[in-house]
Design an enzyme around this catalytic site. Structure first.
Site, PDB file in Angstrom:
ATOM      1  N   GLY A  28       1.636  -0.635   0.820  1.00 44.71           N
ATOM      2  CA  GLY A  28       0.701  -0.559   1.930  1.00 44.71           C
ATOM      3  C   GLY A  28      -0.205   0.656   1.822  1.00 44.71           C
ATOM      4  N   ASN A  29      -1.375   0.540   2.408  1.00 46.13           N
ATOM      5  CA  ASN A  29      -2.321   1.664   2.417  1.00 46.13           C
ATOM      6  C   ASN A  29      -3.266   1.501   3.597  1.00 46.13           C
ATOM      7  OD1 ASN A  29      -4.160  -0.316   0.790  1.00 46.13           O
ATOM      8  ND2 ASN A  29      -2.398   0.108  -0.522  1.00 46.13           N
ATOM      9  N   THR A  43      -1.700   7.382  -3.518  1.00 41.39           N
ATOM     10  CA  THR A  43      -0.948   6.415  -4.316  1.00 41.39           C
ATOM     11  C   THR A  43       0.519   6.830  -4.420  1.00 41.39           C
ATOM     12  OG1 THR A  43      -0.932   5.185  -6.402  1.00 41.39           O
ATOM     13  CG2 THR A  43      -1.364   7.545  -6.569  1.00 41.39           C
ATOM     14  N   GLY A  44       1.387   5.838  -4.487  1.00 41.44           N
ATOM     15  CA  GLY A  44       2.788   6.091  -4.809  1.00 41.44           C
ATOM     16  C   GLY A  44       3.590   6.833  -3.768  1.00 41.44           C
ATOM     17  N   GLU A  84      -5.392   0.731  -4.285  1.00 37.28           N
ATOM     18  CA  GLU A  84      -6.198  -0.316  -3.664  1.00 37.28           C
ATOM     19  C   GLU A  84      -7.436   0.248  -2.955  1.00 37.28           C
ATOM     20  OE1 GLU A  84      -3.166  -3.928  -3.127  1.00 37.28           O
ATOM     21  OE2 GLU A  84      -2.518  -2.171  -2.050  1.00 37.28           O
ATOM     22  N   HIS A 102      -3.925  -2.149   5.462  1.00 34.58           N
ATOM     23  CA  HIS A 102      -3.368  -3.119   4.512  1.00 34.58           C
ATOM     24  C   HIS A 102      -1.868  -2.880   4.429  1.00 34.58           C
ATOM     25  CE1 HIS A 102      -2.222  -5.370   1.093  1.00 34.58           C
ATOM     26  NE2 HIS A 102      -2.030  -4.308   0.337  1.00 34.58           N
ATOM     27  N   HIS A 104       2.298  -4.787   3.921  1.00 36.27           N
ATOM     28  CA  HIS A 104       3.108  -5.870   3.352  1.00 36.27           C
ATOM     29  C   HIS A 104       4.183  -6.239   4.375  1.00 36.27           C
ATOM     30  CE1 HIS A 104       2.147  -3.724  -0.743  1.00 36.27           C
ATOM     31  NE2 HIS A 104       1.074  -4.332  -0.239  1.00 36.27           N
ATOM     32  N   HIS A 174       1.145 -11.436  -1.381  1.00 41.61           N
ATOM     33  CA  HIS A 174       0.916  -9.995  -1.316  1.00 41.61           C
ATOM     34  C   HIS A 174       1.113  -9.439   0.108  1.00 41.61           C
ATOM     35  CE1 HIS A 174      -1.977  -6.527  -2.711  1.00 41.61           C
ATOM     36  NE2 HIS A 174      -0.998  -6.086  -1.965  1.00 41.61           N
TER      37      HIS A 174
END
Ligand SMILES: [Zn+2]
Length: 222
Positions: A28-29, A43-44, A84, A102, A104, A174
């Site tokens: 997710g972001n 990220t990560g 993303e 965004h 999941h 996704h």
């Protein structure tokens, strides 16, 4: 609102998404517009444990700032944005977008793995979902972080001459992405999608969706 308040708001939203179980691991972001820039999660990293220094700033205007470096493209200062980031940048091409979420979330992600109608991923079961989401288009599967995924999402969010822009899309195999004119609006859309997906999976083929007429009556009522 100044930048540091925006960063704190973004971190608070990330924690909310984590607490709701909408993200797990480093999935997710989320991003927030800040003038001519966007503030985006790194990220990560797990969205539940972010601090102010972790948030990455990127220029929204790519023409003047893309340097050719991939992950560092258009980054201001330090940090590596979510892989993303392209998808987020594309969403901000629509002028009214202030926040991009965004996630999941489990039920929406499960529905995204079903063989569903690409024009409308789920039946519309509740008034809140009808008003905030309604027809939920499904973006075909593309590799997360790819330019193809960013382009497909951006086209649906932006809309065009024949189709109005959408505030939310389901990403096949996704998760979901939604945009809002503010944090609260974007998060409400994400919650409506997750809840309608939960109902859809609970009901199976026994559900009775709202009719087109019932949905039309609700327009502008929330
Ligand atoms: Zn994702």
């Amino acid at each position: 609102m100044d930048t540091s308040e925006r960063i704190l708001e973004l971190i608070e939203l990330c924690r909310r998404a984590y607490d709701k179980g909408f993200v797990s691991g480093s999935g997710g972001n989320i991003s927030l517009k800040d003038g001519g820039d966007m503030l985006i999660t790194p990220t990560g990293r797990n969205l539940g444990v972010l601090a102010e220094r972790d948030i990455v700033r990127m220029r929204l205007s790519r023409k003047r700032n893309v340097t050719g470096r991939d992950k560092g493209a258009a980054v201001i200062g330090s940090g590596v944005p979510s892989q993303e980031w392209r998808m987020h940048l594309r969403c901000y091409e629509r002028a009214d977008v202030v926040c991009v979420v965004h996630v999941h979330s489990p039920h929406a992600s499960a529905v995204s793995c079903l063989d569903i109608d690409p024009d409308c991923g789920m039946p519309v079961y509740t008034p809140g979902y009808s008003v905030r989401v309604g027809r939920l288009p499904v973006v075909p599967y593309f590799r997360p972080g790819s330019a193809e995924l960013a382009s497909a999402v951006g086209d649906l969010i932006a809309g065009g001459a024949t189709a109005p822009g959408r505030n939310s899309v389901l990403l096949a195999n996704h998760g979901l992405l939604c945009v809002g004119a503010g944090i609260e609006q974007a998060m409400n859309i994400a919650e409506e999608i997750e809840e309608n997906a939960r109902l859809f999976l609970l009901l199976g083929d026994r559900g009775r969706p709202l009719s087109e007429t019932q949905q039309a009556e609700l327009a502008g009522k929330y």
